[in-house]
Design a protein around this motif. Structure first.
Motif, short mmCIF file in Angstrom:
data_model
loop_
_atom_site.label_atom_id
_atom_site.label_comp_id
_atom_site.label_asym_id
_atom_site.label_seq_id
_atom_site.Cartn_x
_atom_site.Cartn_y
_atom_site.Cartn_z
N GLU A 149 3.21 -29.24 30.97
CA GLU A 149 3.84 -30.04 29.90
C GLU A 149 5.03 -30.85 30.39
OE1 GLU A 149 6.65 -27.50 27.36
OE2 GLU A 149 5.04 -26.13 27.88
N PRO B 231 5.48 -30.74 22.65
CA PRO B 231 4.90 -29.74 21.74
C PRO B 231 3.41 -29.94 21.51
CG PRO B 231 7.01 -30.50 20.90
CD PRO B 231 6.69 -31.38 22.06
N ARG C 138 1.68 -28.62 24.68
CA ARG C 138 1.69 -27.15 24.71
C ARG C 138 0.67 -26.57 23.76
NH1 ARG C 138 7.37 -27.58 24.87
NH2 ARG C 138 7.52 -27.22 22.63
N ARG C 139 0.63 -27.13 22.56
CA ARG C 139 -0.28 -26.60 21.54
C ARG C 139 -1.74 -26.90 21.88
NH1 ARG C 139 -0.78 -23.78 17.50
NH2 ARG C 139 -1.03 -25.28 15.80
N GLU D 35 -0.08 -32.51 12.87
CA GLU D 35 1.01 -32.22 13.81
C GLU D 35 1.39 -33.50 14.58
OE1 GLU D 35 0.55 -28.79 16.27
OE2 GLU D 35 -0.41 -27.61 14.70
N GLU E 84 7.21 -19.96 19.54
CA GLU E 84 6.74 -19.34 20.78
C GLU E 84 7.64 -18.15 21.12
OE1 GLU E 84 5.52 -22.70 23.76
OE2 GLU E 84 7.15 -23.45 22.48
N THR F 20 2.05 -17.44 20.49
CA THR F 20 2.44 -18.65 19.75
C THR F 20 1.88 -18.57 18.35
OG1 THR F 20 2.32 -19.96 21.79
CG2 THR F 20 2.33 -21.18 19.73
N THR G 183 1.96 -20.89 14.36
CA THR G 183 2.33 -22.13 13.67
C THR G 183 2.44 -21.86 12.17
OG1 THR G 183 1.14 -23.45 15.31
CG2 THR G 183 1.67 -24.52 13.25
N SER H 19 9.62 -25.46 17.78
CA SER H 19 9.47 -26.92 17.90
C SER H 19 8.94 -27.48 16.60
CB SER H 19 8.50 -27.26 19.04
OG SER H 19 8.90 -26.69 20.26
N SER I 185 13.39 -29.29 19.30
CA SER I 185 13.17 -27.87 19.59
C SER I 185 14.49 -27.14 19.73
CB SER I 185 12.32 -27.70 20.86
OG SER I 185 13.00 -28.20 21.99
#
Length: 536
Positions: free
Chosen positions: A222, A231, A234-235, A254, A471, A487, A489, A518, A523
């Motif tokens: 990332e 973000p 990463r996701r 997102e 996270e 992780t 959400t 984030s 973040s």
């Protein structure tokens, strides 16, 4: 011997050809509408399995009605041949654009990602997984809009276990032969997004084994992407499917939150203009240019990457051994495929003009199809030629095309046939919701039990709601978050909402627990020394 053509169409020129057949630019004689016609090769037409897959692709396209997915005009099957007649558009592949530009700014990369994700979202709503998202299968039109094409190896969600896709973009679970999942499409779309931003693929192994291990185990790179969009990287590239957005529609939500927060409410308009400018640098690649069709025979390959300082752990070496066996099987499958190729032959298309009525002027030059094989790693990859058109598609792989009529003279219709094309309805882009702008994110973590901790999250936001990614980490050093623990959400309600608490059970043995949150490109992180450890 005369080559069979679909009755009622006049062929203009060939746009591309490959082992599975050819794609031609043609005009419907009754209306003057330009179309792309994909013909299955005579050799493959003699194989009932290929014919079934070709027919299934037509059914899938017939059930998807979206401005981000190519429209089906008709499927014709006769004793002398089989063909899919598709919507045509003037556009070039994202691969060609990246070959010319190297990489793009974040705004155009986000536009490409959003457009093709909307195409994926339509398929996901219909229970279909694309399984082969990559730059070759994303079309950039002359106006800078982007669309997803090529559903040649698509499958119903949860079905068709086995290795399928293109190695550089395959999710860990695809390498492991697990069933089709929308989260795998999200992974491939994120890998393509990363390539747009950086000019390189996220993982570049020198063979199948190394590439498999990197996708399954190597850290997500990332840090190479611009900070505001990390973000999303990463996701989308999370190793476990459950740690990614569950489908393309969730990922779009997102994406929009991050884009508006980082680049303002006009990001999409600017990004589309930049894409159009990049595409304009390649005028001869547009079908409307009338150039000679390029060859479309290709072989799936992986590029050799420079050493990144990462080495697989014990699980990685085990995966490498498994992948060596897998790679050998794939090479044998590809060698077998060279005897009876099932390569994907893609026709890229966007919006087709409305056929003229009586007394109307003839249509001007119309969009095109750019044909090229979309090599896949699946030993059972079907011949795929798709065209692209656009946003939400509600489709089903088992639905028959919606157009009905009598078949052409001499044709044995095994799928519904419609002799006169009716352009798919172009759905306007939905009016965007008021922009969501995140001002700041704060988080504090505290220990609530021997192995449990609680994070309190506050988001200063204008508008809302906004997706938030949490996270968890354990480590042995202050100031370093350490090893990832998981992780999750959740959706923050929006402006004026009270802080939200999230709990987690830690499994690591480190003395420090950490959390990073984030939202909207912003973040924040926090870390505590657990009560089970004392300072000396």
């Amino acid at each position: 011997m005369k080559v069979w053509t679909v009755p009622g169409y006049t062929e203009t020129r060939e746009l591309g050809s490959g082992g599975s057949g050819r794609v031609v630019l043609a005009v419907h004689e009754g209306t003057g509408t330009p179309v792309a016609v994909k013909y299955l090769s005579d050799r493959l037409r003699r194989d009932p399995a290929f014919v079934r897959e070709f027919r299934a692709e037509a059914r899938l396209l017939g059930g998807l009605h979206s401005p981000y997915v190519v429209g089906l005009y008709e499927y014709v099957e006769a004793p002398a041949g089989a063909a899919i007649v598709m919507e045509l558009v003037d556009g070039i592949s994202l691969r060609a654009l990246l070959h010319q530009a190297g990489r793009t700014d974040p705004e155009p990369a986000l536009v490409v990602l959003k457009g093709s994700l909307l195409g994926l979202a339509a398929a996901h709503r219909a229970g279909v997984v694309h399984r082969d998202y990559k730059p070759e299968n994303v079309l950039v039109a002359a106006d800078g809009s982007s669309k997803l094409v090529d559903f040649g190896i698509a499958a119903n969600r949860g079905s068709t276990p086995g290795v399928a896709g293109t190695p550089a973009y395959m999710a860990p679970e695809q390498w492991q032969g697990r069933p089709a999942s929308p989260a795998a499409d999200v992974y491939a779309a994120t890998a393509t997004f990363f390539e747009c931003l950086t000019g390189r693929k996220p993982f570049t192994g020198e063979n199948f084994a190394e590439l498999a291990v990197q996708h399954i185990e190597a850290p997500v790179p990332e840090a190479e992407a611009p900070e505001p969009v990390r973000p999303l990287i990463r996701r989308g590239l999370a190793k476990q499917p459950q740690e990614r957005p569950e489908n393309a529609e969730a990922f779009v939500a997102e994406l929009e939150g991050v884009a508006v927060s980082a680049y303002g409410p006009d990001w999409e308009e600017r990004g589309q203009r930049k894409l159009a400018a990049l595409a304009a640098l390649l005028p001869l690649l547009f079908p409307s240019a009338g150039g000679t069709a390029a060859g479309t025979t290709a072989v799936a390959s992986t590029s050799v990457g420079g050493g990144a300082g990462w080495a697989p752990g014990r699980r990685g070496w085990l995966a490498a051994g498994v992948s060596l066996i897998l790679g050998a099987a794939l090479v044998l499958a590809q060698a077998s495929a060279s005897e009876a190729p099932r390569g994907a032959l893609s026709a890229f298309a966007t919006t087709a003009p409305t056929p003229p009525g009586p007394g109307s002027p003839a249509p001007g030059p119309s969009p095109s199809a750019s044909a090229g094989p979309s090599p896949s790693l699946s030993p059972s990859a079907s011949p795929s030629a798709s065209a692209s058109a656009s946003p939400s598609a509600s489709a089903t792989a088992t639905a028959s095309p919606p157009y009905t009529s009598s078949p052409h003279p001499g044709a044995t219709a095994t799928a519904t046939v419609r002799p006169s094309p009716k352009p798919p309805t172009v759905t306007p882009t939905p009016t965007p919701s008021p922009p969501v702008v995140v001002g700041s994110v704060t988080v504090t973590v505290r220990q609530t039990g021997v192995t449990t901790g609680q994070a309190t999250v506050s988001v200063s936001v204008k508008g809302g709601p906004v997706p938030v990614v949490v996270e968890w980490f354990t480590g042995d050093a202050p100031g370093s978050l350490g090893a990832a623990e998981g992780t999750e959400t959740f959706t923050y309600p929006g402006a004026g909402a009270a802080p939200v608490t999230r709990t987690h059970t830690f499994t690591g043995k480190g003395c420090y627990w950490g959390v990073r949150v984030s939202a909207g490109g912003k973040s924040s992180s926090d870390q505590i020394l657990t009560r089970r450890c004392t300072l000396t």
